[in-house]
Design a protein around this motif. Structure first.
Motif, mmCIF file in Angstrom:
data_model
loop_
_atom_site.group_PDB
_atom_site.id
_atom_site.type_symbol
_atom_site.label_atom_id
_atom_site.label_comp_id
_atom_site.label_asym_id
_atom_site.label_seq_id
_atom_site.Cartn_x
_atom_site.Cartn_y
_atom_site.Cartn_z
ATOM 1 N N PRO A 186 -55.694 6.009 84.416
ATOM 2 C CA PRO A 186 -56.738 6.940 83.985
ATOM 3 C C PRO A 186 -56.871 8.136 84.941
ATOM 4 O O PRO A 186 -56.655 7.997 86.148
ATOM 5 N N HIS A 189 -60.165 8.656 88.284
ATOM 6 C CA HIS A 189 -60.361 7.921 89.533
ATOM 7 C C HIS A 189 -59.364 8.402 90.574
ATOM 8 O O HIS A 189 -58.399 9.100 90.255
ATOM 9 N N HIS A 191 -56.992 6.768 92.081
ATOM 10 C CA HIS A 191 -55.606 6.334 91.924
ATOM 11 C C HIS A 191 -54.818 7.271 90.995
ATOM 12 O O HIS A 191 -53.814 7.866 91.397
ATOM 13 N N ARG A 212 -50.418 5.647 78.538
ATOM 14 C CA ARG A 212 -50.962 4.338 78.900
ATOM 15 C C ARG A 212 -49.952 3.635 79.805
ATOM 16 O O ARG A 212 -48.757 3.877 79.690
ATOM 17 N N PRO A 213 -50.445 2.759 80.685
ATOM 18 C CA PRO A 213 -49.508 2.162 81.659
ATOM 19 C C PRO A 213 -48.838 0.900 81.125
ATOM 20 O O PRO A 213 -48.998 -0.177 81.675
ATOM 21 N N ARG A 235 -48.372 -7.192 83.927
ATOM 22 C CA ARG A 235 -47.836 -7.012 82.566
ATOM 23 C C ARG A 235 -46.352 -6.625 82.624
ATOM 24 O O ARG A 235 -45.575 -6.983 81.732
ATOM 25 N N SER A 256 -55.562 -0.609 94.328
ATOM 26 C CA SER A 256 -56.866 -0.624 93.656
ATOM 27 C C SER A 256 -57.465 -2.016 93.547
ATOM 28 O O SER A 256 -58.640 -2.155 93.230
ATOM 29 N N ARG A 278 -51.000 -0.855 98.947
ATOM 30 C CA ARG A 278 -51.883 -0.004 99.745
ATOM 31 C C ARG A 278 -53.319 -0.218 99.343
ATOM 32 O O ARG A 278 -53.614 -0.657 98.231
ATOM 33 N N GLY A 280 -57.476 1.213 99.404
ATOM 34 C CA GLY A 280 -58.320 2.399 99.497
ATOM 35 C C GLY A 280 -59.634 2.189 98.789
ATOM 36 O O GLY A 280 -59.918 1.109 98.260
ATOM 37 N N LYS A 377 -64.091 -6.161 90.453
ATOM 38 C CA LYS A 377 -62.890 -5.359 90.182
ATOM 39 C C LYS A 377 -62.178 -5.986 88.991
ATOM 40 O O LYS A 377 -61.693 -7.119 89.073
ATOM 41 N N GLY A 379 -59.211 -5.208 86.166
ATOM 42 C CA GLY A 379 -58.139 -4.280 85.781
ATOM 43 C C GLY A 379 -58.032 -3.099 86.746
ATOM 44 O O GLY A 379 -57.521 -2.049 86.389
ATOM 45 N N GLY A 380 -58.540 -3.262 87.976
ATOM 46 C CA GLY A 380 -58.531 -2.160 88.956
ATOM 47 C C GLY A 380 -59.750 -1.269 88.863
ATOM 48 O O GLY A 380 -59.933 -0.378 89.688
ATOM 49 N N TYR A 381 -60.598 -1.481 87.868
ATOM 50 C CA TYR A 381 -61.848 -0.712 87.757
ATOM 51 C C TYR A 381 -62.929 -1.365 88.613
ATOM 52 O O TYR A 381 -63.090 -2.584 88.580
ATOM 53 N N ARG A 442 -67.742 -3.390 79.507
ATOM 54 C CA ARG A 442 -68.242 -4.421 78.600
ATOM 55 C C ARG A 442 -67.985 -5.795 79.182
ATOM 56 O O ARG A 442 -66.873 -6.056 79.658
ATOM 57 N N PRO A 443 -68.959 -6.714 79.058
ATOM 58 C CA PRO A 443 -68.626 -8.108 79.396
ATOM 59 C C PRO A 443 -67.547 -8.622 78.439
ATOM 60 O O PRO A 443 -67.512 -8.230 77.281
ATOM 61 N N ARG A 444 -66.673 -9.456 78.964
ATOM 62 C CA ARG A 444 -65.682 -10.113 78.099
ATOM 63 C C ARG A 444 -66.270 -11.391 77.520
ATOM 64 O O ARG A 444 -65.852 -11.845 76.471
HETATM 65 C C1 MLC Z 1 -61.669 -4.588 76.489
HETATM 66 N N1 MLC Z 1 -61.399 -4.782 75.213
HETATM 67 C C2 MLC Z 1 -62.324 -5.585 74.690
HETATM 68 C C3 MLC Z 1 -63.226 -5.872 75.732
HETATM 69 N N2 MLC Z 1 -62.789 -5.218 76.835
HETATM 70 N N3 MLC Z 1 -62.488 -6.057 73.475
HETATM 71 C C4 MLC Z 1 -63.556 -6.852 73.248
HETATM 72 N N4 MLC Z 1 -64.445 -7.170 74.186
HETATM 73 C C5 MLC Z 1 -64.312 -6.703 75.426
HETATM 74 N N5 MLC Z 1 -65.226 -7.041 76.322
HETATM 75 C C6 MLC Z 1 -60.270 -4.237 74.459
HETATM 76 C C7 MLC Z 1 -59.778 -2.933 75.015
HETATM 77 O O1 MLC Z 1 -60.549 -1.863 74.514
HETATM 78 C C8 MLC Z 1 -58.361 -2.904 74.497
HETATM 79 O O2 MLC Z 1 -58.363 -2.519 73.165
HETATM 80 C C9 MLC Z 1 -57.939 -4.369 74.553
HETATM 81 O O3 MLC Z 1 -59.181 -5.115 74.560
HETATM 82 C C10 MLC Z 1 -57.185 -4.733 75.785
HETATM 83 O O4 MLC Z 1 -58.014 -4.436 76.886
HETATM 84 P P1 MLC Z 1 -57.584 -4.694 78.397
HETATM 85 O O5 MLC Z 1 -57.105 -6.075 78.576
HETATM 86 O O6 MLC Z 1 -58.646 -4.164 79.280
HETATM 87 O O7 MLC Z 1 -56.329 -3.869 78.590
HETATM 88 P P2 MLC Z 1 -56.162 -2.360 78.603
HETATM 89 O O8 MLC Z 1 -57.150 -1.623 77.784
HETATM 90 O O9 MLC Z 1 -54.734 -2.247 78.277
HETATM 91 O O10 MLC Z 1 -56.459 -2.003 80.131
HETATM 92 C C11 MLC Z 1 -55.744 -2.550 81.218
HETATM 93 C C12 MLC Z 1 -55.439 -1.437 82.204
HETATM 94 C C13 MLC Z 1 -56.773 -0.761 82.554
HETATM 95 C C14 MLC Z 1 -54.778 -2.014 83.407
HETATM 96 C C15 MLC Z 1 -54.525 -0.432 81.528
HETATM 97 O O11 MLC Z 1 -57.655 -1.755 83.040
HETATM 98 C C16 MLC Z 1 -56.628 0.359 83.527
HETATM 99 O O12 MLC Z 1 -56.213 1.455 83.176
HETATM 100 N N6 MLC Z 1 -56.955 0.115 84.815
HETATM 101 C C17 MLC Z 1 -56.831 1.107 85.857
HETATM 102 C C18 MLC Z 1 -58.107 1.291 86.601
HETATM 103 C C19 MLC Z 1 -57.952 2.295 87.745
HETATM 104 O O13 MLC Z 1 -57.243 3.274 87.628
HETATM 105 N N7 MLC Z 1 -58.585 2.033 88.873
HETATM 106 C C20 MLC Z 1 -58.449 2.843 90.033
HETATM 107 C C21 MLC Z 1 -59.775 3.047 90.693
HETATM 108 S S1 MLC Z 1 -59.523 4.069 92.153
HETATM 109 P P3 MLC Z 1 -57.358 -1.422 72.622
HETATM 110 O O14 MLC Z 1 -57.694 -1.340 71.173
HETATM 111 O O15 MLC Z 1 -57.657 -0.186 73.387
HETATM 112 O O16 MLC Z 1 -55.978 -1.980 72.898
HETATM 113 C C22 MLC Z 1 -59.345 2.952 93.394
HETATM 114 C C23 MLC Z 1 -58.906 3.448 94.727
HETATM 115 C C24 MLC Z 1 -57.637 2.795 94.973
HETATM 116 O O17 MLC Z 1 -59.514 1.808 93.175
HETATM 117 O O18 MLC Z 1 -57.488 2.029 95.937
HETATM 118 O O19 MLC Z 1 -56.767 3.039 94.148
#
Ligand code: MLC
Ligand code: AMP
Length: 468
Positions: A186, A189, A191, A212-213, A235, A256, A278, A280, A377, A379-381, A442-444
């Protein structure tokens, strides 16, 4: 002396038409500068500018345009609901919102309560921007990030801090103009945006953002340097053909969140590469890393980057405690929250990360956990339990709520909400939170209880909650 943040961007010698590819949209550096110049001319003088931060070329143009103009950038997660979005716009004071045509930001801006003028970003525009770079101490970004309680805080990041961090990472990873950086993280942030976009622009490397990653997109991109959060690497190893396609890369970098040792080993088995890990934070940028020319061990984030000093605040002889830091990459405080800012430093001026760490005899750092279980944390969020509890308590059927991060093989942690509520389904509560905050908050899982476990003082005891 650290060179100004955008110096190398303007040096377009050896420019190529695909210097940047973002979700399939190609731009040369000259085209990026031209489009960003048009943005800069439109927003110059604004106190701050919000960016509807989709994973697109428009976002890159918007961010670079604001940095050219010296206007602090406030990235807004594109999927954030009205409550989160209004908070970011109100708190940052950004009266302008940069967005690409058809990015959905128009409708979102109309739904928001805080008035904001949407400024369209068009990567095909060209304008020359000739003003010199703003002072290194000026704010480059206001990045919103969650604490353990309350609404996200705006982290003030200077141009100097970004430039210093990127130079330190270029040193650690031998990152040069000869690299092709690939990631699909994304763009709101540290990263994905600070490292993943500005790092490529500053080092001069090509950038391929995959939108997307996914493992397949990483495999198809043919890069030399790859960034991912541990969920992405997990993955990748679940898809051995894609993983093997990364064998020719120079460096696979994880960060992350903690990279599980089995994922580290699977990456090594499938790609022949030991990943670089790494560490941060939004407030500190990246501060500790293993190196391109050094050893890499599962579970270890390596040594402090040049210019960073670390210490472990541990009882005498214990060797394990809070990791504290000083150095040129640290933030300038939380916007409008002097008490939170001073509370994040020790009396002698070290930043308190809230992460628990140990240092091995050879200086390698291991992050072993967080001081507070209310920082999740997934998915890194980074997600604050308090923000989600407040969102749940806004639902009329919810009387009590406690949110935790439960261990999860793919996401590291998943958000689990325990609620005391009548006449509402778990799915309705998940949808309710998603309608206010970003989708990843969102809570899972939602579990209904008769009452939250409490101690004699009446305080909820999260460690006594039943397993998810
Ligand atoms: C998610 N989904 C849900 C749900 N939560 N559905 C129902 N109920 C819930 N509670 C949906 C999503 O919308 C998605 O749908 C599908 O389920 C799969 O979700 P997912 O398992 O979360 O996977 P995905 O969306 O593919 O995300 C995984 C990911 C993402 C790794 C791509 O978490 C991500 O981009 N993370 C990166 C975070 C980041 O950049 N952090 C850095 C912070 S800076 P659909 O329909 O969309 O497929 C930092 C500093 C440092 O930390 O050190 O770097
Ligand atoms: P954020 O502010 O979103 O950047 O989140 C920062 C937090 O992510 C840190 O305080 C750590 O808890 C965690 N983190 C980042 N990188 C790592 C890593 N390599 N290993 C373990 N935790 C990490």
């Amino acid at each position: 002396m650290t060179a100004p943040l955008l110096t190398s961007l303007a040096a377009s010698g050896g420019d190529r038409p695909d210097a940047l590819t973002v979700a399939g949209h190609r731009l040369s550096r000259e085209e990026l500068l031209g489009a960003a110049g048009a943005v800069a001319a439109r927003i110059a003088g604004a106190p701050a500018v919000a960016v509807h931060a989709t994973a697109t070329a428009e976002t890159v143009v918007a961010v670079v345009g604001a940095l050219l103009a010296g206007v602090p950038v406030v990235p807004v997660p594109p999927d954030s609901g009205p409550a989160e979005r209004d908070h970011i716009l109100r708190d940052s004071g950004a009266a302008l919102l940069l967005a690409g045509a058809g990015a959905g930001a128009g409708a979102a801006a109309e739904a928001a309560e805080v008035p904001v003028e949407t400024v369209r970003v068009d990567p095909s525009e060209r304008a020359e921007w000739t003003k010199s770079e703003p002072a290194p101490e000026s704010t480059a970004f206001i990045l919103y990030t969650s604490g353990t309680t309350g609404a996200p805080k705006g982290v003030l990041i200077s141009r100097r801090a970004v430039a210093a961090d990127l130079d330190a990472l270029a040193d650690a990873w031998a990152w040069t103009a000869g690299d092709t950086l690939v990631h699909g993280l994304p763009l709101f942030h540290v990263h994905g945006l600070v490292l993943g976009v500005l790092g490529a622009l500053r080092t001069g490397s090509r950038l391929v953002h995959t939108g997307r990653p996914t493992a397949a997109a990483y495999a198809a991109a043919g890069g030399s340097l790859y960034f991912g959060v541990p969920t992405v690497w997990n993955r990748v190893v679940q898809d051995p053909d894609s993983a093997r396609a990364l064998s020719g890369a120079r460096l696979l970098v994880s960060g992350s969140a903690p990279l599980p040792a089995p994922v580290f080993r699977e990456l090594e088995r499938l790609t022949g590469q030991r990943p670089v890990e790494r560490y941060g934070m939004t407030e500190t940028l990246i501060t500790v890393s293993t190196r391109a020319d050094g050893e890499r061990r599962p579970g270890s984030v390596g040594t402090p980057l040049p210019g960073i000093r670390t210490r472990i605040a541990a009882e005498e002889g214990a060797g394990i405690g809070e990791l504290q830091l000083t150095g040129p990459t640290l933030f300038d405080g939380y916007l409008g929250r002097p008490e939170a800012t001073s509370g994040s430093y020790t009396e002698d001026g070290w930043f308190r990360t809230g992460d628990i760490a140990t240092v091995e005899p050879d200086g390698f750092h291991r992050i072993v956990g967080r001081a507070s279980t209310d920082m999740i944390k997934s998915g890194g969020y980074r997600i604050g339990a308090g923000e989600i509890e407040n969102a749940l308590l806004d639902h009329p059927a919810v009387r009590e709520a406690a949110v935790v991060g439960a261990p999860h093989d793919d996401l590291g942690q998943q958000i689990v909400a325990y609620v005391v509520a009548d006449g509402v389904t778990g799915q309705a509560l998940i949808d309710f939170v998603a309608a206010q905050l970003s989708v990843h908050k969102r809570p899972r899982v939602v579990r209904f209880l008769e009452a939250l476990p409490r101690n004699a003082m009446g305080k909820p005891q999260k460690k006594l909650l039943p397993p998810a």
